[in-house]
Design an enzyme around this catalytic site. Structure first.
Site, short mmCIF file in Angstrom:
data_model
loop_
_atom_site.label_atom_id
_atom_site.label_comp_id
_atom_site.label_asym_id
_atom_site.label_seq_id
_atom_site.Cartn_x
_atom_site.Cartn_y
_atom_site.Cartn_z
N LYS A 14 0.86 -1.20 0.00
CA LYS A 14 0.00 0.00 0.00
C LYS A 14 0.88 1.24 0.00
O LYS A 14 2.05 1.19 0.39
CB LYS A 14 -0.93 0.03 1.21
CG LYS A 14 -0.26 0.07 2.60
CD LYS A 14 0.10 1.45 3.11
CE LYS A 14 0.75 1.41 4.48
NZ LYS A 14 1.54 2.57 4.83
N PRO A 96 9.78 -3.84 -0.12
CA PRO A 96 10.87 -3.46 0.79
C PRO A 96 10.36 -3.36 2.23
O PRO A 96 9.26 -2.87 2.47
CB PRO A 96 11.30 -2.09 0.26
CG PRO A 96 10.83 -2.06 -1.16
CD PRO A 96 9.59 -2.88 -1.22
N GLY A 98 10.30 -2.18 6.22
CA GLY A 98 10.55 -0.95 6.97
C GLY A 98 10.48 0.27 6.08
O GLY A 98 11.15 1.28 6.32
N GLY A 102 3.70 -1.27 4.02
CA GLY A 102 2.71 -2.20 4.62
C GLY A 102 2.93 -3.67 4.28
O GLY A 102 1.97 -4.45 4.38
N GLY A 103 4.14 -4.05 3.91
CA GLY A 103 4.38 -5.44 3.50
C GLY A 103 4.02 -6.46 4.58
O GLY A 103 3.27 -7.40 4.32
N SER A 105 2.07 -6.10 7.14
CA SER A 105 0.63 -6.04 7.41
C SER A 105 -0.14 -6.78 6.31
O SER A 105 -1.11 -7.49 6.59
CB SER A 105 0.15 -4.59 7.44
OG SER A 105 0.86 -3.86 8.40
N SER A 106 0.30 -6.61 5.07
CA SER A 106 -0.39 -7.28 3.97
C SER A 106 -0.20 -8.79 4.04
O SER A 106 -1.13 -9.56 3.79
CB SER A 106 0.14 -6.74 2.63
OG SER A 106 -0.60 -7.27 1.57
N ASP A 138 -2.30 -1.16 10.31
CA ASP A 138 -2.55 -1.16 8.86
C ASP A 138 -3.19 -2.45 8.37
O ASP A 138 -3.60 -2.53 7.21
CB ASP A 138 -1.22 -1.00 8.10
CG ASP A 138 -0.64 0.39 8.24
OD1 ASP A 138 -1.38 1.31 8.64
OD2 ASP A 138 0.56 0.56 7.93
O1 C5P Z 1 -0.05 -0.82 15.01
P1 C5P Z 1 1.37 -0.94 14.63
O2 C5P Z 1 2.03 -2.15 15.23
O3 C5P Z 1 1.62 -0.87 13.16
O4 C5P Z 1 2.10 0.31 15.24
C1 C5P Z 1 3.49 0.40 15.41
C2 C5P Z 1 3.76 1.56 16.34
O5 C5P Z 1 3.43 2.79 15.69
C3 C5P Z 1 2.92 1.56 17.59
O6 C5P Z 1 3.53 0.83 18.61
C4 C5P Z 1 2.84 3.03 17.93
O7 C5P Z 1 4.02 3.44 18.57
C5 C5P Z 1 2.82 3.69 16.57
N1 C5P Z 1 1.46 4.01 16.08
C6 C5P Z 1 0.78 5.07 16.67
N2 C5P Z 1 -0.47 5.40 16.19
C7 C5P Z 1 -1.01 4.72 15.16
C8 C5P Z 1 -0.32 3.66 14.56
C9 C5P Z 1 0.92 3.34 15.05
O8 C5P Z 1 1.27 5.71 17.61
N3 C5P Z 1 -2.22 5.09 14.71
#
Ligand code: C5P
Length: 322
Positions: A14, A96, A98, A102-103, A105-106, A138
């Site tokens: 994404k 890629p 990081g 969204g790899g 997550s997908s 995501d």
């Molecule tokens: O949900 P996800 O694991 O992708 O989020 C990674 C980190 O990004 C979370 O631990 C948080 O620190 C930050 N995050 C956030 N607000 C969001 C999404 C992510 O603060 N809406």
């Protein structure tokens, strides 16, 4: 169920056409306004499953990814379905890592969509969305695909109409940006304090959703696209800003960072213009892709699970489910 059922799944990346971070919520996450778009660049997961007395999940991933989200997604499905099975996955990364594409997550969402079908189980969409949100902010989007506005943590989704075929050049400079650190660097105040002062400025996402809903072309909605992370991430990695400028001078409209970075993308009106731009990036790692509409996303899923489903409902329903 026969001994083993298998499928080869493509899990698309994404981009965020816009991404605004409003403020910090009481649960520690941040309140977002974003517009997600699936693109044709994709990972591949070969997945096989056989019912067993005791569950076991194995993954062969190239490269190796510790605490792989796809494994956690498989554990979740077995738990929700209340079955024991041996699940084996072979993951080939093309997206890629990081990079804000969204790899991971997908890949997780691909398991949430595909594994119940192979197991012959039915998991209601509400339970799938809940499980997806627990896996990552995501992940819910990839249960939907196409173009969608994301609010809340990013998982309150509002589908937007499919746009025309759009070409996108993705530049992945291999700089790893930590998402939690990028959020911290934004220094957003608690949400209650932001609502009065910040919200009048934060209207790009609604404007973009409005324009996308009206079916206009990218050059018309490009001015509504922005990414709040650019300021803080470009400060630590100035090379990213020069890559963005390079995309822009090559004719991209819009040119933007995706997610919390570090990948950048540029939208081009034609494949030939994209090809011309691509030549200017020399040794840089670039990917030519297209927007993947929701219709195409669903067709992809129906195609890749074809032998295990018998009607085009969404999410795909197993032909073996009772
Ligand atoms: O949900 P996800 O694991 O992708 O989020 C990674 C980190 O990004 C979370 O631990 C948080 O620190 C930050 N995050 C956030 N607000 C969001 C999404 C992510 O603060 N809406």
């Amino acid at each position: 169920m026969p001994e083993t059922r298998s499928a080869r799944l493509r899990a698309p990346a994404k981009i965020n056409l816009t991404l605004e971070v409003l403020g910090k919520r009481s649960d520690g996450f941040h309140e977002l306004r974003t517009v997600f778009q699936t693109v044709t660049l994709a990972d591949t997961i070969e997945i096989s499953v056989a019912r067993a007395r005791k569950s076991r999940i194995e993954i062969d991933s190239e490269p190796v990814i510790p605490d792989n989200l796809a494994v956690r997604a498989a554990e979740t499905v077995l738990q929700l379905a209340g079955v024991n099975a041996v699940v084996t996955m072979r993951l080939r990364k093309r997206i890629p890592m990081g990079g804000g594409l969204g790899g991971g997550s997908s890949d997780a969402a691909a398991v949430l969509l595909g594994l119940p079908v192979l197991l012959g189980c039915f998991i209601p969409v509400g339970r799938l969305l809940e499980a997806a949100a627990q896996l990552g902010s995501d992940v819910p989007f990839f249960l939907l695909g196409g173009t969608a506005a994301g609010l809340g943590r990013g998982g309150d989704l509002y589908p937007l109409p499919d746009s025309g075929p759009t070409h996108v050049l993705i530049v992945a400079p291999g700089i790893h940006v930590s998402t939690p650190e990028a959020y911290r660097a934004l220094r957003r105040p608690p949400l209650a304090l932001t609502s009065a002062s910040v919200s009048p400025k934060i209207n790009n996402s609604p404007s973009l959703s409005f324009q996308l809903g009206a079916g206009v072309w990218p050059d018309e909605w490009a001015t509504c696209c922005r990414n709040d992370f650019e300021a803080v991430v470009f400060e630590s990695h100035p090379r990213l800003e020069s890559l963005k400028n390079k995309l822009r001078s090559a004719g991209a409209e819009p040119a933007l960072m995706t997610g919390s970075g570090s990948a950048l993308f540029g939208v081009f009106p034609s494949r030939s213009q994209l090809d011309l731009a691509m030549r200017q990036f020399g040794d840089e790692k670039v990917h030519a892709a297209r927007f993947l509409s929701r219709k195409q996303y669903r067709q992809l899923w129906w195609r890749q699970l074809r032998e295990h489903i018998d009607q085009r409902s969404w999410p795909p329903r197993s032909r073996y489910a009772r």
